[in-house]
Write an enzyme that holds these catalytic residues in place. Structure first.
Site, mmCIF file in Angstrom:
data_model
loop_
_atom_site.group_PDB
_atom_site.id
_atom_site.type_symbol
_atom_site.label_atom_id
_atom_site.label_comp_id
_atom_site.label_asym_id
_atom_site.label_seq_id
_atom_site.Cartn_x
_atom_site.Cartn_y
_atom_site.Cartn_z
ATOM 1 N NE ARG A 27 -3.578 -0.216 2.608
ATOM 2 C CZ ARG A 27 -4.872 -0.316 2.389
ATOM 3 N NH1 ARG A 27 -5.374 -1.468 2.025
ATOM 4 N NH2 ARG A 27 -5.665 0.708 2.524
ATOM 5 C CD1 TRP A 75 3.033 6.838 1.542
ATOM 6 C CD2 TRP A 75 1.576 8.497 1.949
ATOM 7 N NE1 TRP A 75 2.954 7.628 0.416
ATOM 8 C CE2 TRP A 75 2.075 8.650 0.628
ATOM 9 C CE3 TRP A 75 0.650 9.429 2.413
ATOM 10 C CZ2 TRP A 75 1.680 9.678 -0.215
ATOM 11 C CZ3 TRP A 75 0.253 10.464 1.572
ATOM 12 C CH2 TRP A 75 0.770 10.565 0.273
ATOM 13 N N GLY A 101 -5.030 8.151 8.854
ATOM 14 C CA GLY A 101 -5.921 9.289 8.657
ATOM 15 C C GLY A 101 -5.234 10.574 9.086
ATOM 16 C CD GLU A 483 -4.391 3.864 -16.481
ATOM 17 O OE1 GLU A 483 -4.702 4.953 -15.971
ATOM 18 O OE2 GLU A 483 -3.929 2.912 -15.815
#
Ligand code: F1P
Length: 610
Positions: A27, A75, A101, A483
């Protein structure tokens, strides 16, 4: 983005926590930490910047024992990447917390806490959670009540796990805006921000809802809603494959996921189409009646999912006769917009947890959209739970940060939606038949296109010393060019821009020289002649082109142009088929450049903060 793992058991939980963190590595994160508490009250904490292995290497017999523990991959949002800013954060040698968060009012909380005598030792917003819980512990009567009182003070988003060094018998967790899942064991329980982290230890999960606070002991899970009332949340048996996180012999997850596309697209179509059309009810119970009323579609998404939405707009307007707008979620949520009559709000997301997309859905509910539909890859996600209708893309776990199979399965879903809406809005029988036959041929066309890998690998050599590139496409291939450009910049760090090729002469032509490779997506469609003129415009200015084209488009390789022939396919599925060589191109360029393909710098897989 940040990852959370927690465990409470009779056994030592350190390996469960570390394995959980490893399973969340994909992640994206920059530092990691773990806090462990033994039944006899011994506490240890280790934090490191860099990979989870750095953390694991720093753990030994002395600091690696605990029957209860919390762990985190960070992160950075507030404060640089340092060991001191890594979680867990601790208050007064007693309360330890991990958090995903952003606590938006952390500055005000800091002032309040300083006035109470707390020293602020990190640059993070998370530290205020630890001190706030600590400050409320004495007056609240229990850790649970302290956390319930603390969350009332927080503005922003949190998924948090709180551990009290004086009580190894429980963990308290709270969720608002950032996902948390409880994993149920026998005589032991777990917590994580993503069920993936817990698959080695359990398949039974409880998904917390917004505002929930839960008390987790070895034998029990007690959940309270935002009003402090006890609530039951259902137990879900996960059917995700335990090995979903393995590379399966491929060098990178991204390559594995590129090659999974024939299979996952086939799975996504199975049971949803037959020879004459769509199987009824594929958008869920009651969806057919709702979709029959739709006259306008508002699409909201971010990143790759946004490009899928842009492609869908071409299809919905061209074939289904339904008007459609597409907008980036972070823009939509902060501007005033007009809701068309009978509008469907359509969100697209691989993860189903992207903060901006979720916020846009919640806003749309207030704005009066007729209904909401999400096209998503994660069944247990917030977007799926909060939307009126959900269509699962069935791509399976996507680990590479740069999205590949999630995108092509989203596009496949939109061809189905185009038929569903088109049938109610005067779609021609010929168009329906064309889309349907395209879909039937799609898995094998993808397989065939992937055989281009070798020649694309050779082509990639020519990009490794380039700093900039331009991608061109027209019509529904314009979002595919976008993309392609996104893929290249995400994993090879080469600056890439996409233009609708008709726009070339309005500015970007000024950039063309031999150092700027121009990648052209050129299927054989009605815009081909126009595209060929654009190609000549580039050639006349000394540009070097790489053209992905249908054989019948008659492009020939020469000193200014390398042509890769893409298998012939019908117009409806061409955007999906032409995506594949662009994925392979960026993969091989990144490989040659030696970048971290699966975890490119600064990026995260699931963007759960604004
Ligand atoms: C949106 C997205 C991805 C991108 C990256 C960051 O995620 O922009 O497209 O590849 O992983 O997030 P989602 O809403 O589709 O999960």
């Amino acid at each position: 983005m940040c990852g959370i793992v927690g465990a409470i058991a009779e056994r030592n939980v350190v390996e469960i926590l570390l394995e959980g963190l490893r399973r969340l590595e994909y992640r994206g994160y920059d530092s990691a930490g773990v806090a462990l508490l033994s039944n006899n009250g011994d506490y240890s904490q280790v934090r490191r910047t860099g990979k989870v292995n750095e953390l694991a290497n720093a753990i030994d017999a002395k600091n690696g024992m605990g029957n209860v523990g919390i762990a985190h991959t960070r992160w950075a949002t507030h404060g640089g990447v340092t060991e001191n800013n890594a979680h867990p954060h601790v208050s007064k040698d007693r309360i330890s917390v991990v958090h995903n968060g952003i606590i938006e009012n952390y500055q005000a909380l800091r002032e309040e806490l300083k006035a109470q005598g707390y020293s602020i030792d990190t640059d993070t917003d998370t530290e205020t959670i630890a001190h706030t819980v600590h400050s409320l512990l004495a007056t609240s009567g229990s850790l649970l009540a302290a956390v319930q009182n603390a969350v009332k003070k927080f503005h922003g988003a949190y998924g948090t796990v709180v551990m009290d060094r004086e009580d190894p018998s429980r963990l308290i967790v709270a969720r608002s805006g950032s996902p948390l899942v409880i994993g149920l064991g026998i005589g032991e329980n777990f917590i994580a921000s993503d069920q993936m982290a817990l698959l080695p230890v359990t398949r039974r999960f409880i998904y917390l809802e917004e505002g929930d606070v839960a008390e987790i002991t070895r034998r029990e899970v007690k959940i309270y809603d935002a009003y402090g009332q006890p609530v039951e949340r259902g137990v879900v048996e996960s059917n995700i494959n335990h090995d979903a996180g393995d590379k399966g012999g491929y060098r990178h997850y991204m390559l594995k996921e590129i090659y999974e596309q024939p299979t996952v697209v086939r799975n996504g179509l199975q049971g949803r189409i037959n020879d004459s059309g769509l199987v009824s009810g594929i958008f869920g119970e009651g969806a057919d009646e709702l979709l029959a009323k739709v006259k306008h579609v508002q699409i909201i998404a971010c990143g790759t999912s946004y490009h899928a939405g842009m492609t869908a707009r071409y299809w919905l307007e061209q074939y289904a006769n339904v008007s459609c707008n597409v907008e980036i979620a972070s823009e939509f949520r902060y501007r005033k917009s007009v809701v068309h009559p009978n509008s469907l709000l359509l969100t697209i997301s691989q993860s189903g947890e992207t903060a901006d997309t979720l916020a846009a859905l919640r806003l749309a509910k207030e704005l009066g959209y007729m209904a909401s539909l999400t096209v998503c890859n994660v069944e247990s996600s917030s977007l799926v739970r909060e939307s009126d209708m959900a269509f699962m893309t069935k791509a399976g776990a996507e680990i590479g940060v740069a999205s590949t199979k999630a995108f092509t399965t989203q596009l496949t879903a939109f061809l189905l939606l185009t038929i569903a809406l088109g049938e109610k809005n005067g779609m021609s029988a010929a168009d329906k038949e064309m889309i349907l036959s395209g879909l039937h041929s799609l898995p094998s066309k993808i397989e065939e296109t992937l055989t281009l890998a070798k020649s694309i690998e050779v082509l990639a050599e020519e990009f490794s010393d380039k700093n900039h590139s331009l991608f061109l496409g027209r019509g529904e291939q314009y979002p595919i060019a976008m993309e392609g450009a996104l893929k290249l910049k995400e994993i090879s760090y080469i600056h890439a821009e996409a233009y609708a090729s008709g726009e070339l002469k309005h500015g970007p032509l000024a950039l063309i020289d031999e150092k700027m490779p121009v990648i052209v997506v050129a299927p054989n469609n009605e815009l081909l002649e126009k595209l060929k003129s654009n190609v000549e415009e580039v050639r006349a200015r000394g540009g070097i082109m790489y053209v992905f084209a249908d054989k019948n488009a008659n492009f020939k390789s020469d000193e200014t142009m390398r042509v890769i022939n893409v298998p012939n396919c019908n117009e409806a599925i061409a955007p999906i088929v032409y995506t594949l060589p662009l994925q392979l191109l960026s993969y091989y360029v990144a490989l040659i450049k030696g970048t971290d393909v699966d975890q490119p710098r600064n990026l995260a897989k699931s963007v759960t903060v604004e």
